[in-house]
Design a protein around this motif. Sequence first.
Motif, PDB file in Angstrom:
ATOM      1  N   GLY A   1       5.681  24.684 -23.994  1.00  0.00           N
ATOM      2  CA  GLY A   1       4.517  24.304 -24.784  1.00  0.00           C
ATOM      3  C   GLY A   1       3.201  24.537 -24.076  1.00  0.00           C
ATOM      4  N   ALA A   2       3.240  24.736 -22.761  1.00  0.00           N
ATOM      5  CA  ALA A   2       2.013  24.948 -21.987  1.00  0.00           C
ATOM      6  C   ALA A   2       1.834  26.398 -21.565  1.00  0.00           C
ATOM      7  CB  ALA A   2       2.026  24.057 -20.745  1.00  0.00           C
TER       8      ALA A   2
ATOM      9  N   LEU B   1       3.361  17.061 -25.094  1.00  0.00           N
ATOM     10  CA  LEU B   1       3.643  18.466 -24.825  1.00  0.00           C
ATOM     11  C   LEU B   1       5.022  18.852 -25.334  1.00  0.00           C
ATOM     12  CD1 LEU B   1       2.415  20.958 -23.403  1.00  0.00           C
ATOM     13  CD2 LEU B   1       3.636  20.246 -21.349  1.00  0.00           C
TER      14      LEU B   1
ATOM     15  N   SER C   1       1.263  12.499 -21.471  1.00  0.00           N
ATOM     16  CA  SER C   1       0.934  13.901 -21.701  1.00  0.00           C
ATOM     17  C   SER C   1       2.200  14.723 -21.912  1.00  0.00           C
ATOM     18  CB  SER C   1       0.134  14.454 -20.518  1.00  0.00           C
ATOM     19  OG  SER C   1      -0.142  15.827 -20.690  1.00  0.00           O
TER      20      SER C   1
END
Length: 222
Positions: free
Chosen positions: A179-180, A76, A72
């Motif tokens: 990115g989150a 990301l 993940s």
Amino acid sequence: MNRSTAWILISSKHEFAHACVQYEKDVPKGMLPSGMSGSAPTAPASDLARAIEIGPAEIDNMSELRHLHALSARRLAAGMLSEAEIASFASYIYSEAYSARIADIVRVRRLLAARLDGALIGTAGWTPANDAGAVARLMGVFISPLYARLGVGRRLVTAVEAEAHQAGFAVFTIRAPLGAAEFFTRLGYDVASHGVWPLDRDAALPVAFMRKIARVASVQQP
């Protein structure tokens, strides 16, 4: 139970590189984990979302947890970090320090895991940010890119916020990779500042330090 190469439980950063290469090959084909069809899912997204089960992560699943976090994290960080920086992030996830932090919150049942057909597809957890008992820090928020846009991340974050709030914490914080940050903004978090997350002596991950105050339901007067 058969699993695609992307879901092999790996235990070292050296295996991580091979897993990511195979993952990139498999995802466009719609390859799914844990006994599911190798073709793209035909069930409506709403049906898949209803089939997702959320519960406490188990200490016996540490290898699986690290694997999900590493894959993940790579997705990301794609386009934002160099391959060397991404490799440093992976090394950190497989480090003893990171493993110990995750194991600590697993043991006290503060890390939630989302599973679909037995396969791990997301996690989120929390821990007290300090000894004052007012601020909870979210951590371990990772979602498999195969299952993006099914509301898995929102459900996990909402669940850990509810647990922390029930335990007496009224403020939530998160150290979010850039990115989150947009995802957490949609969940009501505000950016307090920007900084870096040191991974090792040679690499650091750009992050946004974000904060959210728990909403308290108003009480109607008779």
